[in-house]
Each structure stands twice: as structure tokens, then as C-alpha cells.
Design a protein around this motif. Structure first.
Motif, PDB file in Angstrom:
ATOM      1  N   PHE A 160       0.825  -1.208   0.000  1.00 11.91           N
ATOM      2  CA  PHE A 160       0.000   0.000   0.000  1.00 11.91           C
ATOM      3  C   PHE A 160       0.860   1.258   0.000  1.00 11.91           C
ATOM      4  O   PHE A 160       0.450   2.290  -0.533  1.00 11.91           O
ATOM      5  N   LEU A 161       2.035   1.188   0.593  1.00 11.23           N
ATOM      6  CA  LEU A 161       2.867   2.373   0.771  1.00 11.23           C
ATOM      7  C   LEU A 161       3.929   2.524  -0.308  1.00 11.23           C
ATOM      8  O   LEU A 161       4.797   3.384  -0.197  1.00 11.23           O
ATOM      9  N   LEU A 162       3.881   1.692  -1.354  1.00 11.05           N
ATOM     10  CA  LEU A 162       4.804   1.864  -2.468  1.00 11.05           C
ATOM     11  C   LEU A 162       4.501   3.171  -3.192  1.00 11.05           C
ATOM     12  O   LEU A 162       3.366   3.634  -3.240  1.00 11.05           O
ATOM     13  N   GLU A 163       5.534   3.746  -3.794  1.00 14.36           N
ATOM     14  CA  GLU A 163       5.388   5.034  -4.466  1.00 14.36           C
ATOM     15  C   GLU A 163       5.580   4.869  -5.966  1.00 14.36           C
ATOM     16  O   GLU A 163       5.957   3.814  -6.460  1.00 14.36           O
ATOM     17  N   GLY A 164       5.336   5.952  -6.688  1.00 10.49           N
ATOM     18  CA  GLY A 164       5.659   6.010  -8.099  1.00 10.49           C
ATOM     19  C   GLY A 164       4.969   4.949  -8.939  1.00 10.49           C
ATOM     20  O   GLY A 164       3.841   4.529  -8.684  1.00 10.49           O
ATOM     21  N   GLN A 165       5.685   4.498  -9.954  1.00 12.86           N
ATOM     22  CA  GLN A 165       5.131   3.543 -10.905  1.00 12.86           C
ATOM     23  C   GLN A 165       4.766   2.232 -10.242  1.00 12.86           C
ATOM     24  O   GLN A 165       3.719   1.644 -10.525  1.00 12.86           O
ATOM     25  N   GLU A 166       5.629   1.757  -9.319  1.00 11.47           N
ATOM     26  CA  GLU A 166       5.343   0.484  -8.647  1.00 11.47           C
ATOM     27  C   GLU A 166       4.106   0.597  -7.769  1.00 11.47           C
ATOM     28  O   GLU A 166       3.338  -0.373  -7.630  1.00 11.47           O
ATOM     29  N   GLY A 167       3.896   1.765  -7.177  1.00  9.64           N
ATOM     30  CA  GLY A 167       2.693   1.948  -6.380  1.00  9.64           C
ATOM     31  C   GLY A 167       1.436   1.909  -7.226  1.00  9.64           C
ATOM     32  O   GLY A 167       0.437   1.277  -6.857  1.00  9.64           O
ATOM     33  N   LYS A 168       1.470   2.561  -8.384  1.00 11.11           N
ATOM     34  CA  LYS A 168       0.306   2.542  -9.279  1.00 11.11           C
ATOM     35  C   LYS A 168       0.032   1.133  -9.792  1.00 11.11           C
ATOM     36  O   LYS A 168      -1.117   0.754 -10.039  1.00 11.11           O
ATOM     37  N   LEU A 169       1.089   0.325  -9.972  1.00 16.99           N
ATOM     38  CA  LEU A 169       0.914  -1.028 -10.483  1.00 16.99           C
ATOM     39  C   LEU A 169       0.312  -1.957  -9.439  1.00 16.99           C
ATOM     40  O   LEU A 169      -0.630  -2.704  -9.722  1.00 16.99           O
ATOM     41  N   ASN A 366       7.737   4.919 -19.290  1.00 19.13           N
ATOM     42  CA  ASN A 366       9.109   5.354 -19.009  1.00 19.13           C
ATOM     43  C   ASN A 366       9.292   6.839 -19.306  1.00 19.13           C
ATOM     44  O   ASN A 366       9.912   7.577 -18.529  1.00 19.13           O
ATOM     45  N   MET A 367       8.754   7.299 -20.427  1.00 21.87           N
ATOM     46  CA  MET A 367       8.963   8.696 -20.806  1.00 21.87           C
ATOM     47  C   MET A 367       8.235   9.644 -19.856  1.00 21.87           C
ATOM     48  O   MET A 367       8.747  10.717 -19.517  1.00 21.87           O
ATOM     49  N   LEU A 368       7.043   9.237 -19.411  1.00 18.56           N
ATOM     50  CA  LEU A 368       6.293  10.102 -18.501  1.00 18.56           C
ATOM     51  C   LEU A 368       6.901  10.138 -17.108  1.00 18.56           C
ATOM     52  O   LEU A 368       6.874  11.169 -16.429  1.00 18.56           O
ATOM     53  N   SER A 369       7.451   8.998 -16.652  1.00 17.47           N
ATOM     54  CA  SER A 369       7.935   8.921 -15.277  1.00 17.47           C
ATOM     55  C   SER A 369       9.380   9.367 -15.120  1.00 17.47           C
ATOM     56  O   SER A 369       9.747   9.931 -14.087  1.00 17.47           O
ATOM     57  N   THR A 370      10.217   9.108 -16.129  1.00 15.65           N
ATOM     58  CA  THR A 370      11.650   9.401 -15.976  1.00 15.65           C
ATOM     59  C   THR A 370      12.213  10.259 -17.094  1.00 15.65           C
ATOM     60  O   THR A 370      13.348  10.720 -16.986  1.00 15.65           O
ATOM     61  N   GLY A 371      11.459  10.456 -18.181  1.00 16.26           N
ATOM     62  CA  GLY A 371      11.989  11.213 -19.302  1.00 16.26           C
ATOM     63  C   GLY A 371      12.907  10.410 -20.193  1.00 16.26           C
ATOM     64  O   GLY A 371      13.494  10.958 -21.139  1.00 16.26           O
ATOM     65  N   ILE A 372      13.030   9.107 -19.935  1.00  9.67           N
ATOM     66  CA  ILE A 372      13.888   8.215 -20.713  1.00  9.67           C
ATOM     67  C   ILE A 372      12.998   7.320 -21.562  1.00  9.67           C
ATOM     68  O   ILE A 372      12.078   6.693 -21.056  1.00  9.67           O
ATOM     69  N   ARG A 373      13.260   7.251 -22.858  1.00  6.54           N
ATOM     70  CA  ARG A 373      12.398   6.447 -23.720  1.00  6.54           C
ATOM     71  C   ARG A 373      12.855   5.000 -23.841  1.00  6.54           C
ATOM     72  O   ARG A 373      12.181   4.191 -24.478  1.00  6.54           O
ATOM     73  N   TRP A 597      21.997   7.526 -12.987  1.00  7.61           N
ATOM     74  CA  TRP A 597      21.295   6.483 -13.722  1.00  7.61           C
ATOM     75  C   TRP A 597      19.799   6.709 -13.606  1.00  7.61           C
ATOM     76  O   TRP A 597      19.287   7.055 -12.546  1.00  7.61           O
ATOM     77  N   SER A 598      19.110   6.503 -14.707  1.00  4.92           N
ATOM     78  CA  SER A 598      17.681   6.768 -14.732  1.00  4.92           C
ATOM     79  C   SER A 598      16.958   5.639 -15.455  1.00  4.92           C
ATOM     80  O   SER A 598      17.520   4.581 -15.689  1.00  4.92           O
ATOM     81  N   GLY A 599      15.701   5.862 -15.799  1.00  2.00           N
ATOM     82  CA  GLY A 599      14.891   4.813 -16.409  1.00  2.00           C
ATOM     83  C   GLY A 599      14.322   3.890 -15.346  1.00  2.00           C
ATOM     84  O   GLY A 599      14.046   4.294 -14.215  1.00  2.00           O
ATOM     85  N   GLN A 600      14.161   2.618 -15.686  1.00  2.00           N
ATOM     86  CA  GLN A 600      13.600   1.667 -14.742  1.00  2.00           C
ATOM     87  C   GLN A 600      14.513   1.438 -13.545  1.00  2.00           C
ATOM     88  O   GLN A 600      14.045   1.024 -12.478  1.00  2.00           O
ATOM     89  N   TRP A 601      15.804   1.708 -13.697  1.00  2.00           N
ATOM     90  CA  TRP A 601      16.710   1.583 -12.553  1.00  2.00           C
ATOM     91  C   TRP A 601      16.325   2.567 -11.451  1.00  2.00           C
ATOM     92  O   TRP A 601      16.393   2.248 -10.267  1.00  2.00           O
ATOM     93  N   GLU A 602      15.906   3.749 -11.846  1.00  2.00           N
ATOM     94  CA  GLU A 602      15.459   4.754 -10.883  1.00  2.00           C
ATOM     95  C   GLU A 602      14.261   4.235 -10.090  1.00  2.00           C
ATOM     96  O   GLU A 602      14.187   4.374  -8.869  1.00  2.00           O
ATOM     97  N   ASN A 603      13.315   3.601 -10.791  1.00  2.00           N
ATOM     98  CA  ASN A 603      12.163   3.007 -10.114  1.00  2.00           C
ATOM     99  C   ASN A 603      12.572   1.856  -9.206  1.00  2.00           C
ATOM    100  O   ASN A 603      12.039   1.685  -8.103  1.00  2.00           O
ATOM    101  N   GLN A 604      13.522   1.048  -9.690  1.00  2.00           N
ATOM    102  CA  GLN A 604      13.967  -0.102  -8.914  1.00  2.00           C
ATOM    103  C   GLN A 604      14.608   0.318  -7.598  1.00  2.00           C
ATOM    104  O   GLN A 604      14.327  -0.263  -6.540  1.00  2.00           O
ATOM    105  N   ILE A 605      15.449   1.323  -7.644  1.00  2.00           N
ATOM    106  CA  ILE A 605      16.118   1.796  -6.429  1.00  2.00           C
ATOM    107  C   ILE A 605      15.113   2.396  -5.457  1.00  2.00           C
ATOM    108  O   ILE A 605      15.176   2.171  -4.238  1.00  2.00           O
ATOM    109  N   ARG A 606      14.143   3.145  -5.979  1.00  2.00           N
ATOM    110  CA  ARG A 606      13.129   3.742  -5.108  1.00  2.00           C
ATOM    111  C   ARG A 606      12.302   2.651  -4.425  1.00  2.00           C
ATOM    112  O   ARG A 606      12.040   2.713  -3.216  1.00  2.00           O
TER     113      ARG A 606
END
Length: 800
Positions: A160-169, A366-373, A597-606
Motif C-alpha cells: 500500500f505504501l509503495l510510491e511512483g510507478q510500482e505503487g500505481k501497479l 518510461n517517458m512520462l515517469s523518468t523522461g527516458i524512452r 542512472w535513470s529509467g527503470q533503474w530509478e524506479n527499482q532503487i526507489r
């Protein structure tokens, strides 16, 4: 949208048709259909398991009736909270199907056992006897069941407390799983006890008369007796199994999310920044034609540049082609999606073009969340565009050497060619024209000017004129653009003036698109000067092509350049780890320049950081709740030990299936922890029941003081004679997940890594609960006996 298109199709002009280029509804329907089939299969499997263990139709009805009612309650809550039916929300229901009936299984099975024992003692039972037994059976296990369900809900708090893309998923999954558990709890404390008083009729088989339970007991009894005899050996073997999982954990890869097969591809090649729109359009047509030659491709639609919206910052040099694939049953035998990508990539090798492959949905996310395509990217920050480009190219060169690098491209901060027209104010003054007049000529000839409007009914179309492309597509043509000059008085015109043969041939307002440039050195008449003449634009301005940045990227107030890449053939975590070490060793950054580092790695670390913060807190909450159940710190700790041993089986299965650690896998482990604790609570309840029966007999004076042998016998009895409810709860929870694990439709590639740790972990946690928990229980009670603190547990205060 489809209905609206069907409505307007009859009113389209003749020859105009609407064709769908990209339709996500088929993907959504296929993913939802996969989960719906898994839900039905899981419900059928759970029903068969319950029937196999109880062999009593009325008891089975009391248990399985909870499934449709709990799911219906979950859908009601989904409607209230505005949660749609999608792969994740239905996945939460699928994960809970096997757990829904756990509370009813324990309640009904306990009543089943008590009625069977009463029938052996008294023969025929009255209605009042059935009601009294049903009430007492519910009181015996009710508190433990309540806390077990509550623990499973609390264990999902990190999701429930996940953030960002993983939280929406995953938040919809957490909500629906909680809704189902809440629905099952409501049914378990209202409908099931009522049905127990109504349907607890007929002849009941005791556990030793049930063929399935009897076979399991014969297999299990020698094992538990050996474990209680050789307690240190049993504990040592379990610890070794736990330690064996450590190297597996260390060797497993990591990623943000397992990729979802969308059934389509997005081809995103990038040209050099200096490529003209004509060349980009040519490349686009060539690429689309080559893509259509692959038999598995159904349609392809390409576009270059960006849409007329501020939310699409794509440069002209970037091409996007959406490739829709045919159904897999129409593919060539043995071909996979990766094979198709490799074949397309070989066909599309064009000099000056760098290919990139992804999928439409994940690309937009990816483009909406991190700006990386792409899935991964390196952002270089600094203060100078030239230095940024040099660093980005150096990063590209270093990363190219690392295994797993794919679709690598460093964005060029420089390299765009711009037409630079610098008006010479002194020359403009000599010819008696204004700077604005010269700018108007440039705007009209090159950019175009609206000169009127065509009206057709309610429609309005602007009329725009400018020079033909052949008259403005080169520097020489642009330098020769004639600029009108007003002349007055007599005399001889200055050098470079273009004087028309008849002033009447030129409109007083200036030039039109149909007026070609006149020769720069026309013969000049010796007659009196007319009022209008023309000079080439080169006489009034300097005209050159200058290099510059095609797009200036910035982030957080700093200039930014990006290195785009994907990772194939290995996990993202190990790739980034190796890449970081290599960049630190081989690349020296000037002062004021950094990378991130950005993209999905940014989501993974968060997501990882969030999990590391929340999981210890959740474990602490679960431990406190277990203390309220057992009222003993040590017993609560013993039950909590089922968590690491559940981790063992989950790690084993995830490792052998070749999955990487991802948010999906961790959510599976979180769901597993609640189930493992629930099984441990049920075991402790039955161990206490067997021991407390002897303690009460001693308090009533029916037997002498308890000995260590009595504790061993109580542990054996609580384990073997109460084997059925424990095996049933584990079997229903685990077997209900098998249809999801076996599914191969759309969406299964996301759900399988989620259920894999649950299936493997339930198996090992069951072994731990059935073998290690009785051993640890015997240890604790022997210690309490020697200290003189052995007493009846409050967990079974309603036992007879």
C-alpha cells in the motif's frame, strides 16, 4: 471510442476510411481473460481439495460458499473505491482465492472433528448438541483465525505504501486482496457459524477413518517422532536449508519489473541531428517497407518528429514506428518475439541511423515517469553543451564494451544545422528599406503568409503562400531572393539593383510565390529610374548555415545530456553495478559535471529503498500481534520463524525458474509471509490444545503431574492428530496458485514471478511448521516444566 467511430463512419466523405493503427483493447481483454480463467480454475481446485479431505458434502458446501460471497464483496468494494478490473486487481483476487477458505476450513474442520468425536462417545446427537458443539468449536479457534487474517492484511502494508510507478501497479492488487480477505472474514464470523449450526448433520468420519488423512498421518507420524527424538539434528537440517539459500540470493539478478508482452513493438530509431525532414521521411518509408516484409508483422505505422503539443518533446531526428504482430499461432514454428526483433534489427541497418526497440505502453510509462524512452539511461549534468556532448559520447564508448548493452545511443547536444540570416543594417540603410521590410520578405518566402480564407459552408481554410521548394532549398536560392527597394528621383541605379523591364509587372505590395527571383545582374536601362527595383537578399544580409544544439535539455536547473540504452541477455542490477564500476574507473569528470542512472533503474532503487524501510516495521507489527495471540514472547518468536523458512522455498523456486528479484517477486514474498504466519498460528493452537488437555486433567486430579514424556506425546498428538486442517490450509493456498503458474496467456509473464515465491515458500514453510515448530514447542514447554511455570494457555480457554 470504437462506438463513436462507428457512428461517424457513415458520414465520412466518399473515399475516406478510418483504419485503426494501434488498439490496446485486445491486450486488455486478453490479460483480463487470462486472470479470469485462472480464477475459475483456482476455485474448482480448492473445492476438490476440500472435498477430498472432508468427504462430507455439507461440510464442503459450508467452506466453498465463502468463495463467491467473498469475491462478490471484493467487487462491491472495487466499485465503491473506483478500482477497475485489470490484470493487477484481478491478480489480487487470484492470490487470495486459496486463502479465502482458510478461516472456514479451520472452523468447519474443528466442528467436524468435535462432532465426530461426540458421535463416537454418545452415538446419536440432538439438535442442541450440534449447536453447542458448533459454538464451542468456533470459540476454540476463532481468536486465532481473527488474528491470522489481520496479520495477512497487515503484511501487505508495504505494498500500500509503495510510491511512483510500482505503487500505481501494485496498489490495486493490494486493495483487492484486502477486500477479499475482509469479505472472507465477514463471511467466516457471520454466515459460516450459522451454516455450521444448520448443516452439521449426518455421520462424520474422524481423521483416522478418512483414507487421505490416514495415509498422510502414516507418512508424517514417523517423521515427527524422529524429529522430536533427534531435536538438534532436525533443527540443524533446517538451518542448513536456510543457509543454502544465501548463495542463491546473492547470485540472483535484479530488475524493476518482469516485462509484459504487449503483443506489439515500438521501433524508435534515431538519425543524426543534421538530417533534414526530407531525408527523415525517406528513411521512414524505407524502414516501414522493410518491416512489412517480415511474415509475423500485421501492420506498421511510422511517424517522425513530434505532435503539436508541448508534452511531446521528440526531435525531428527521432522516428516512431508502431508494429502490430499477428497472433502467435500464425508465427513461424519455433519463433519467439526476441527472434522477430533480431530479424527486424538485421533488416533495418541503415548508415547514420541508430536502432532502438521497446514496446508502446512501457515506452510511454518510461517517458512520462523518468523522461527516458528506453528501459535504462545515463543522465549527464553540467554547464556547457559541448562538454556534455563529449562526456556523453565517452560514456557511450565505455558502455559499449559491457556485455548486455543494446540499443545504445548518446544524444547529440550539438550537430543541428540552422539557417542564420544576419541583416546588415548599413546596407539596408543605403538602399532605403527598413529591417522589418527585409524580415517580411524572409518570412513570406521561407515560412509562408496567410493571404486569405476559403469558405465552404461552415468550414474555413486559410490560403497560405510561399516560394516553391526549389526556390528555397539551397543557400544559393535563398541568397538570390529579391527584396523590393523603393527608388525616388533620377540618376543611375546602384550596382546590384534588379530593375524590372516594366514596373507594372510587379505588384506594389511586394512579391508573390509565383514571382521567380530575377537574375542578380540585370541590364540596367539608361532611362529615368522607376519607383521600384529589387536587390538580392545577399546584398542586405549575411546568409550562412551554422551548427547548434538541436534541442537543449535541462533538469533541476542544470543542462542535461542523455545516453540511452537497453539491457538484453542479463539482469539490469548486475549490468548497472558493472557499468558503474567501469565508468568510475575509466571516466574523469570535470568539476561541476555529474551523472545519474535513470529509467527503470530509478524506479527499482526507489522501490528497494521503500521496501527496506517498511519490511522491518511490518515484521515488528506482526510480532506484536502474535504476542497478543500467544501472550508469550518466546512463542511469538517461534511462530515468526516460519517467515525465514518460507523465504527458503520461495528463493529455491525463483532461482531454479530463472526469475530475477523484482517488485513482483517481493510482493509475492510479502503475501507469502502472511500465509506462513497463519499456518504457524494454527499449529501452535493445536499443540496447546493437546498439552492443555493434560494440564486440565492434572488440575482436576484425574492424573499425576506432567513429565517431559507427556510434553513429547502432546507435541506428537497435536501434530499428527491435527494434521488435516494444517495440510488443508496449506494445500488450498498453494494449489490455488498453480493455475496461475501454469497459465501462458497475456499477462501471465507478470503474474508467474509473483506466485512463484508463494508456491515454493508455502511448501517449505509447511515443512517447517509441521516439523520444526513442534520441536521448538517441546523445547519451550520442557524448559517451562523445569522452571515450574508450565500452565494452561489462554489460547484454548474454551477447550473442554
Amino acid at each position: 471510442m470504437k462506438k463513436r467511430i462507428d457512428e461517424i463512419r457513415p458520414g465520412l466523405p466518399p473515399g475516406v476510411e478510418i483504419h485503426t493503427a494501434y488498439d490496446r483493447s485486445s491486450l486488455i481483454s486478453a490479460a483480463v481473460g487470462t486472470l479470469q480463467r485462472a480464477l475459475v480454475e483456482a476455485a474448482v481446485v480448492v473445492t476438490l481439495v476440500v472435498l477430498l479431505f472432508l468427504l462430507h458434502i455439507r461440510s464442503v458446501l459450508r467452506v466453498i460458499i465463502e468463495i463467491p460471497f467473498a469475491v462478490l464483496i471484493a467487487f462491491i468494494f472495487m466499485r465503491i473505491f473506483g478500482i477497475s478490473s485489470n490484470i493487477m486487481s484481478l491478480g489480487g483476487i487470484a492470490l487470495a482465492i486459496g486463502v479465502i477458505v482458510d478461516a472456514s476450513i479451520v472452523l468447519v474442520e474443528n466442528a467436524h472433528r468435535n462432532v465426530a468425536a461426540a458421535q463416537e462417545r454418545k452415538g446419536t446427537l440432538t439438535t442442541e448438541d450440534y449447536v453447542a458443539i458448533s459454538i464451542r468449536s468456533a470459540q476454540q479457534v476463532g481468536p486465532a483465525i481473527f488474528f491470522s487474517v489481520l496479520i495477512m492484511v497487515v503484511s501487505f502494508l508495504p505494498v500500500f505504501l509503495l510510491e511512483g510507478q510500482e505503487g500505481k501497479l501494485f496498489r490495486p492488487l493490494a486493495f483487492t486482496k484486502t477486500f477479499v480477505l475482509a469479505g472472507s472474514a465477514i463471511i467466516a464470523i457471520t454466515l459460516v457459524p450459522m451454516l455450521m449450526t444448520l448443516l452439521t448433520r449426518g455421520r462424520f468420519r474422524t481423521e483416522n477413518r478418512n483414507p487421505v488423512t490416514r495415509v498422510l498421518a502414516r507418512l508424517y507420524a514417523p517423521v515427527i517422532r524422529l524429529a522430536l527424538t533427534y531435536r538438534k539434528t532436525a533443527l540443524g537440517l533446517n538451518v542448513l536449508a536456510l543457509l543454502a539459500a544465501v548463495p542463491m540470493i546473492l547470485s540472483m539478478g535484479s530488475e524493476f519489473m518482469p516485462p509484459l508482452d504487449e503483443g506489439s513493438l515500438l521501433f524508435m530509431p534515431v538519425t543524426l541531428p543534421s538530417a533534414s525532414i526530407t531525408e527523415v521521411n525517406r528513411i521512414l518509408r524505407v524502414q516501414d517497407a522493410a518491416i512489412r516484409t517480415v511474415p509475423e508483422v500485421e501492420t506498421v505505422l511510422g511517424k517522425a518528429g513530434r505532435g503539436e503539443t508541448s508534452t511531446d518533446p521528440a526531435p525531428l531526428s527521432m522516428i516512431e514506428s508502431i508494429i502490430l504482430l499477428k497472433p502467435k499461432n500464425m508465427w513461424r514454428p519455433g519463433l519467439t518475439k526476441n527472434d522477430i526483433v533480431a530479424e527486424l534489427d538485421r533488416k533495418l541497418q541503415i548508415p547514420g541511423v541508430r536502432n532502438g526497440w521497446t514496446q508502446p505502453i512501457i515506452n510511454r510509462i518510461n517517458m512520462l515517469s523518468t523522461g527516458i524512452r528506453t528501459d535504462l539511461g545515463v543522465k549527464v549534468f553540467g554547464t556547457d553543451l559541448d562538454t556534455l556532448e563529449g562526456l556523453a559520447l565517452r560514456v557511450e564508448e565505455i558502455l559499449r564494451r559491457i556485455p548486455g548493452t543494446a540499443d545504445l545511443y548518446a544524444e547529440r547536444s550539438e550537430g543541428g544545422m540552422f539557417l542564420d540570416i544576419r541583416i546588415d543594417r548599413n546596407a539596408v540603410g543605403r538602399y532605403g528599406v527598413s529591417v522589418g521590410d527585409v524580415q517580411d520578405v524572409i518570412e513570406t518566402a521561407l515560412g509562408g503568409e496567410n493571404i486569405g480564407t476559403v469558405i465552404e459552408g461552415r468550414e474555413r481554410f486559410p490560403i497560405r503562400v510561399r516560394y516553391d521548394r526549389d526556390l528555397r532549398n539551397s543557400l544559393d536560392a535563398i541568397r538570390a531572393l529579391p527584396v523590393p527597394v523603393n527608388l525616388s528621383g533620377g540618376g543611375t541605379p546602384s550596382a546590384g539593383l534588379i530593375v524590372p523591364a516594366s514596373d507594372a509587372g510587379m505588384p506594389s505590395g511586394g512579391m508573390t510565390a509565383a514571382s521567380p527571383p530575377l537574375p542578380p545582374q540585370s541590364a540596367v536601362s539608361q532611362s529615368p529610374l522607376p519607383r521600384r527595383a529589387y536587390v538580392p537578399l545577399s546584398a542586405l544580409a549575411g546568409i550562412t548555415l551554422e551548427p547548434g544544439p538541436p534541442m537543449i535539455g535541462s533538469e533541476n536547473g542544470q543542462l542535461r545530456s542523455i545516453v540511452l540504452l537497453n539491457v538484453r541477455g542479463r539482469d539490469m542490477g548486475s549490468f548497472v553495478g558493472e557499468a558503474r564500476e567501469t565508468l568510475t574507473r575509466d571516466l574523469n569528470f570535470p568539476a561541476g559535471y555529474t551523472i545519474r542512472w535513470s529509467g527503470q533503474w530509478e524506479n527499482q532503487i526507489r522501490a528497494k529503498s521503500r521496501m527496506q524501510l517498511l519490511m522491518p516495521l511490518v515484521f515488528l507489527i506482526i510480532y506484536v500481534m502474535l504476542y497478543f495471540v500467544t501472550r508469550d514472547y518466546l512463542e511469538a518468536f517461534v511462530v515468526m520463524l516460519s517467515v525465514p523458512f518460507a523465504l527458503v522455498g520461495g528463493v529455491y523456486l525463483v532461482y531454479f525458474l530463472g526469475y530475477n528479484f523484482s517488485v513482483a517477486v517481493w510482493v509475492g514474498f510479502i503475501a507469502l509471509y502472511g500465509l506462513a504466519v497463519e499456518t504457524g498460528v494454527v499449529m501452535v493452537v493445536y499443540l496447546h490444545e493437546a498439552l492443555d488437555r493434560r494440564l486440565r486433567a492434572h488440575e482436576r486430579g484425574e492424573r499425576g503431574p506432567l513429565t517431559e514424556q507427556d510434553i513429547t506425546e502432546a507435541a506428537t498428538e497435536g501434530s499428527v492428530l491435527r494434521l488435516r486442517p494444517k495440510v488443508m490450509t496449506v494445500a488450498t493456498a498453494m494449489i490455488a496458485l498453480v493455475p496461475i503458474m501454469w497459465s501462458s496467456g497475456t499477462g501471465a509473464d507478470v503474474m508467474r514471478p509473483l506466485v512463484a515465491p508463494m508456491i515454493g515458500g508455502l511448501l517449505t514453510s509447511a515443512v517447517h511448521v509441521l516439523v520444526v515448530t513442534p520441536v521448538l514447542f517441546a523445547y519451550m514447554k520442557r524448559r517451562a516444566l523445569r522452571k515450574g511455570t508450565l500452565k494452561v494457555s489462554h489460547m484454548n480457554r474454551h477447550a473442554g
